[in-house]
Design an enzyme around this catalytic site. Structure first.
Site: not given
Length: 248
Positions: A130-131, A211, A214, A237
């Site tokens: 995702c990062c 975010c 998270c 990240c």
């Protein structure tokens, strides 16, 4: 010692920056206060250097120093699409307060995001992936025109950052951590001395803000970044290479 052909008294990153040169700059600016160091670096590298900011809880300190030297310095912000609304509001407020004039917002590639995270839930089972989609790849694009960039990392933020130098060479690019040796009381004093606005989530127990999915509040006694990716074996990240943190 700088490589042959380079002037040791002038920052020169073409065609690529090496670890040896980063160490030489570490020695050159040893003991030089961060604002004075930035005055020299931003002057010598004007047009080739950018600041990268998350507009998090402590971002105002470095951005204030940058604005004091040159408010037209490019400031890169990666909007992942999952930021706290409070962060976006703080960004706009801080930009106006400091008079920053060159904010560059980069977002994830829409086609790639739709293919790899169609449900917007990749964070729950693959936070690294995702990062990479939402933050690492957009920043990689954002940094393409630049030879160097400023990071707001500090050594006290986590155990993995304790040996953080002020100058690093990463992928041929110079990375500067002007506040590497600052402690939390130093930051607090700077906020007070310059009457800088605070991120509204800080008072709610968020000393490190990423975010929404998270980021969680930090408990007493925990590292300031303990609320990031809680429950996962993840500490960065992906923008910062953990393997480089032990230099010097």
């Amino acid at each position: 010692m700088a490589e042959a052909g380079r002037r040791p008294d002038v920052i020169d990153t073409a065609p690529a920056f090496s670890a040896v040169e980063a160490e030489a700059l570490e020695d050159r600016f040893a003991g030089v206060p961060a604002p004075d160091m930035l005055r020299v670096v931003l002057g010598e590298m004007r047009g080739r250097i950018a600041a990268v900011s998350s507009f998090g809880a402590e971002s105002a300190v470095l951005l204030h120093m940058v604005a004091a030297v040159d408010p037209a310095t490019p400031v890169i912000f990666t909007d992942t699409g999952r930021m706290f609304p409070e962060t976006l509001s703080y960004r706009d407020r801080l930009v106006e307060h400091l008079g920053l004039t060159n904010i560059r917002v980069f977002a994830p590639d829409a086609v790639r995001l739709a293919a790899r995270d169609p449900s917007n839930e990749r964070y729950a089972y693959d936070p690294d992936g995702c990062c990479e989609i939402r933050k690492v790849e957009p920043l990689t694009r954002a940094l393409l025109p630049f030879d160097a960039w400023l990071s707001g990392r500090k050594g006290f933020q986590a155990g993995t950052r304790r040996a953080l130098p002020r100058f690093e060479a990463e992928d041929g690019r110079l990375k500067l951590n002007p506040l590497a040796d600052w402690r939390k009381p130093d930051l607090e004093a700077y906020f007070l001395r310059h009457d800088l606005p605070r991120h509204s989530l800080e008072a709610q127990g968020y000393p490190s803000i990423g975010c929404m999915p998270c980021t969680s509040p930090v408990r007493p006694g925990e590292d300031p970044r303990a609320g990031r990716w809680r429950g996962f074996d993840k500490i960065e990240c992906g923008i910062h290479q953990v393997s480089s943190l032990g230099q010097r």
